[in-house]
Design a protein around this motif. Structure first.
Motif, PDB file in Angstrom:
ATOM      1  N   GLY A 175     -27.073  54.389 -22.299  1.00  0.00           N
ATOM      2  CA  GLY A 175     -26.703  53.035 -22.713  1.00  0.00           C
ATOM      3  C   GLY A 175     -27.609  52.007 -22.067  1.00  0.00           C
ATOM      4  N   ASP A 176     -27.015  51.122 -21.273  1.00  0.00           N
ATOM      5  CA  ASP A 176     -27.770  50.046 -20.646  1.00  0.00           C
ATOM      6  C   ASP A 176     -28.246  50.389 -19.241  1.00  0.00           C
ATOM      7  N   VAL A 177     -28.297  51.662 -18.899  1.00  0.00           N
ATOM      8  CA  VAL A 177     -28.788  52.036 -17.577  1.00  0.00           C
ATOM      9  C   VAL A 177     -29.882  53.099 -17.692  1.00  0.00           C
ATOM     10  N   LEU A 178     -30.800  53.058 -16.745  1.00  0.00           N
ATOM     11  CA  LEU A 178     -31.838  54.066 -16.599  1.00  0.00           C
ATOM     12  C   LEU A 178     -31.590  54.769 -15.274  1.00  0.00           C
ATOM     13  N   VAL A 179     -31.406  56.060 -15.311  1.00  0.00           N
ATOM     14  CA  VAL A 179     -31.132  56.839 -14.102  1.00  0.00           C
ATOM     15  C   VAL A 179     -32.394  57.606 -13.722  1.00  0.00           C
ATOM     16  N   LEU A 180     -32.857  57.397 -12.496  1.00  0.00           N
ATOM     17  CA  LEU A 180     -34.058  58.061 -12.009  1.00  0.00           C
ATOM     18  C   LEU A 180     -33.704  59.050 -10.905  1.00  0.00           C
ATOM     19  N   ASP A 181     -34.253  60.235 -10.996  1.00  0.00           N
ATOM     20  CA  ASP A 181     -34.117  61.243  -9.940  1.00  0.00           C
ATOM     21  C   ASP A 181     -35.435  61.269  -9.179  1.00  0.00           C
ATOM     22  N   ILE A 182     -35.435  60.708  -7.963  1.00  0.00           N
ATOM     23  CA  ILE A 182     -36.654  60.519  -7.187  1.00  0.00           C
ATOM     24  C   ILE A 182     -36.692  61.514  -6.032  1.00  0.00           C
ATOM     25  N   ALA A 183     -37.781  62.243  -5.923  1.00  0.00           N
ATOM     26  CA  ALA A 183     -37.943  63.184  -4.824  1.00  0.00           C
ATOM     27  C   ALA A 183     -38.243  62.418  -3.538  1.00  0.00           C
ATOM     28  N   VAL A 184     -37.501  62.727  -2.496  1.00  0.00           N
ATOM     29  CA  VAL A 184     -37.714  62.146  -1.169  1.00  0.00           C
ATOM     30  C   VAL A 184     -37.859  63.307  -0.201  1.00  0.00           C
ATOM     31  N   GLY A 185     -39.092  63.729   0.018  1.00  0.00           N
ATOM     32  CA  GLY A 185     -39.309  64.913   0.824  1.00  0.00           C
ATOM     33  C   GLY A 185     -38.672  66.115   0.154  1.00  0.00           C
ATOM     34  N   SER A 186     -37.826  66.814   0.898  1.00  0.00           N
ATOM     35  CA  SER A 186     -37.137  67.988   0.365  1.00  0.00           C
ATOM     36  C   SER A 186     -35.820  67.629  -0.305  1.00  0.00           C
ATOM     37  N   ALA A 187     -35.491  66.338  -0.302  1.00  0.00           N
ATOM     38  CA  ALA A 187     -34.233  65.884  -0.908  1.00  0.00           C
ATOM     39  C   ALA A 187     -34.513  65.161  -2.220  1.00  0.00           C
ATOM     40  N   ALA A 188     -33.452  64.734  -2.872  1.00  0.00           N
ATOM     41  CA  ALA A 188     -33.575  63.959  -4.111  1.00  0.00           C
ATOM     42  C   ALA A 188     -32.616  62.778  -4.030  1.00  0.00           C
ATOM     43  N   HIS A 189     -33.060  61.662  -4.558  1.00  0.00           N
ATOM     44  CA  HIS A 189     -32.213  60.473  -4.579  1.00  0.00           C
ATOM     45  C   HIS A 189     -32.063  59.990  -6.015  1.00  0.00           C
ATOM     46  N   VAL A 190     -30.839  59.657  -6.389  1.00  0.00           N
ATOM     47  CA  VAL A 190     -30.554  59.149  -7.732  1.00  0.00           C
ATOM     48  C   VAL A 190     -30.464  57.616  -7.665  1.00  0.00           C
ATOM     49  N   MET A 191     -31.318  56.948  -8.421  1.00  0.00           N
ATOM     50  CA  MET A 191     -31.310  55.494  -8.487  1.00  0.00           C
ATOM     51  C   MET A 191     -30.968  55.043  -9.898  1.00  0.00           C
ATOM     52  N   THR A 192     -30.052  54.101  -9.993  1.00  0.00           N
ATOM     53  CA  THR A 192     -29.619  53.577 -11.284  1.00  0.00           C
ATOM     54  C   THR A 192     -30.135  52.171 -11.492  1.00  0.00           C
ATOM     55  N   LEU A 193     -30.887  51.959 -12.563  1.00  0.00           N
ATOM     56  CA  LEU A 193     -31.432  50.654 -12.899  1.00  0.00           C
ATOM     57  C   LEU A 193     -30.703  50.108 -14.120  1.00  0.00           C
TER      58      LEU A 193
END
Length: 209
Positions: free
Chosen positions: A188-206
């Motif tokens: 819908g009106d959001v873009l969800v990004l799965d960003i690699a941070v070293g060995s982890a992953a972070h989910v950011m919602t725009l």
């Protein structure tokens, strides 16, 4: 008693903090501590990082993720909390950002009066960025790749109130752009990004603008 941290090491710490791939900063030591949320750079020196490469011809992108997206301060802070956890640093940011992904394959990451603060080895580092990072992006399946990035931003930085050279910080940020290689999905009106941070992953919602 902790030994003083050299200015060259502090510059390296700041460069590694601003980027989003902590694996590139794994050799840094002595970072940590809390920082205030209202710190501002105390110098007014302006600097512009040189182009990294010649701009590649953009490739049109049909639909998601093209559009204008808002990364709120809350989402950015959550992201930097993940970066801080991976690098043993405490990072405070202030300000929103816009990720503009054109249907023509061009991108612009806009930072307006964006503030970044941390304590490193008992010294306070403050950074203020105003401008954008521009380039191109392509998508392959559910992954986004960025290219030909150039910082067209002014910035000032200080260590305990003393001006420092900010060019290496901008250069490092451009070379390790936050969204390069990120997974993405539109809802819908959001873009969800799965960003690699070293060995982890972070989910950011725009949010769509």
């Amino acid at each position: 008693m902790r030994a003083p941290v050299s200015r060259s090491l502090l510059v390296g710490m700041l460069a590694c903090s601003v980027v989003v791939l902590p694996a590139a900063c794994s050799g840094d030591d002595g970072a940590g501590g809390d920082s205030g949320s209202d710190g501002a750079a105390t110098t007014a020196a302006a600097s512009t990082a040189p182009p990294i490469t010649t701009a590649a011809p953009p490739v049109p992108v049909d639909g998601c993720p093209s559009g204008d997206w808002l990364a709120t301060q809350e989402e950015l802070q959550a992201f930097y909390d993940t970066v801080g956890a991976m690098t043993a640093m405490s990072i405070i940011v202030a300000g929103d950002a816009e990720l503009r992904l054109g249907a023509d394959g061009r991108l612009s990451f806009v930072l307006t009066g964006f503030r970044f603060a941390q304590d490193a080895g008992g010294s306070r580092i403050d950074l203020l960025v105003d401008g954008s990072i521009d380039g191109t992006y392509t998508v392959d399946g559910a992954a986004m790749t960025t290219d030909a990035l150039v910082a067209t931003a002014t910035a000032s930085a200080s260590i305990d109130g003393t001006e420092m050279d900010v060019d290496p910080v901008l250069q490092n940020f451009v070379e390790q752009f936050p969204f390069d290689g990120a997974g993405y999905r539109c809802d819908g009106d959001v873009l969800v990004l799965d960003i690699a941070v070293g060995s982890a992953a972070h989910v950011m919602t725009l949010l769509a603008i």
